[in-house]
Write an enzyme that holds these catalytic residues in place. Structure first.
Site, short mmCIF file in Angstrom:
data_model
loop_
_atom_site.label_atom_id
_atom_site.label_comp_id
_atom_site.label_asym_id
_atom_site.label_seq_id
_atom_site.Cartn_x
_atom_site.Cartn_y
_atom_site.Cartn_z
CG ASP A 25 -1.77 1.19 1.37
OD1 ASP A 25 -2.37 1.60 0.36
OD2 ASP A 25 -1.84 1.76 2.48
CG ASP A 46 -1.27 7.73 0.63
OD1 ASP A 46 -0.16 8.10 0.19
OD2 ASP A 46 -2.34 7.98 0.05
CB SER A 49 -2.59 13.65 5.07
OG SER A 49 -3.46 14.74 5.33
CD GLN A 58 -3.52 7.72 -3.80
OE1 GLN A 58 -3.71 8.92 -3.65
NE2 GLN A 58 -2.88 6.99 -2.89
CB SER A 59 -11.13 7.89 -3.05
OG SER A 59 -10.82 8.42 -1.78
CB CYS A 81 -8.72 2.21 -6.77
SG CYS A 81 -10.50 2.56 -6.83
CG HIS A 94 -13.07 4.21 -9.42
ND1 HIS A 94 -12.27 3.11 -9.65
CD2 HIS A 94 -13.37 4.73 -10.64
CE1 HIS A 94 -12.12 2.96 -10.96
NE2 HIS A 94 -12.76 3.94 -11.57
CB CYS A 131 -14.54 0.61 -9.10
SG CYS A 131 -13.66 0.88 -7.54
#
Length: 182
Positions: free
Chosen positions: A8, A10, A17, A53-54, A90, A92, A98
């Site tokens: 992963d 972050d 954050s 990464q929404s 991702c 979304h 999704c």
């Protein structure tokens, strides 16, 4: 045995954050993570990144911002002698329905396809949240939880972590892996 570690982003490679990491200036590596990734690569492992990464879908940052964050991450790792086999994300929102948003294994499937792998039984999925681990476990990866990012909060719930290895940070896991499996 396939030597693949899926990370992963972050909270594992870089500081997380709650307000989203929105640009390359805000993308700050966790101490020791970059050198550890390079050591893993130099030991013959392929390293992939699978990251939700929404913030992109929510409009918190642009595709150019995301590309710049990943370019910074790749540059830092390559400067230490490492390399990422692939980076999948991702974009979304959580309610988009999704197949790629973790805990669903769509990003893992993309990695498998790109790297032309079939057996992930010797692979590891490293994350700081249960959804990271669930995505990897759905495809046979061994689960690794790090206490950085949201890891301590995830560990406190102790739900779904029965099979997970737990380490203080990514560098500690990589040290263990290289000592154990070489």
């Amino acid at each position: 045995m396939t030597k693949l570690v899926i990370l992963d982003r972050d909270g594992v490679i870089n500081l997380d954050s709650d307000a989203f990491v929105k640009n390359a200036d805000e993308w700050i590596p966790i101490e020791n993570s970059i050198k550890a990734i390079a050591r893993l690569y130099q030991a013959g492992y392929q390293i992939a990144v699978a990251t939700n990464q929404s913030g992109l879908g929510r409009g918190h940052f642009s595709q150019d911002d995301l590309d710049a964050m990943h370019a910074k991450m790749e540059h830092l790792v390559e400067a230490e002698g490492g390399h990422f086999a692939t980076i999948k994300y991702c974009p979304h929102k959580p309610d988009a329905g999704c197949e790629c948003r973790k805990p669903l294994p769509g990003l893992i499937d993309q990695i498998i396809s790109e790297l032309q792998m079939s057996d992930l039984s010797g692979c590891y999925m490293v994350g700081d949240s249960l959804r990271d681990l669930q995505a990897g476990e759905a495809r046979g990866c061994k689960a690794v939880l790090v206490k950085t990012g949201k890891g301590k909060k995830t560990l406190a719930t102790n739900e779904g972590l029965e099979n997970a290895l737990v380490f203080n940070e990514l560098a500690d896991f990589i040290d263990w892996l290289l000592e154990t499996e070489g």
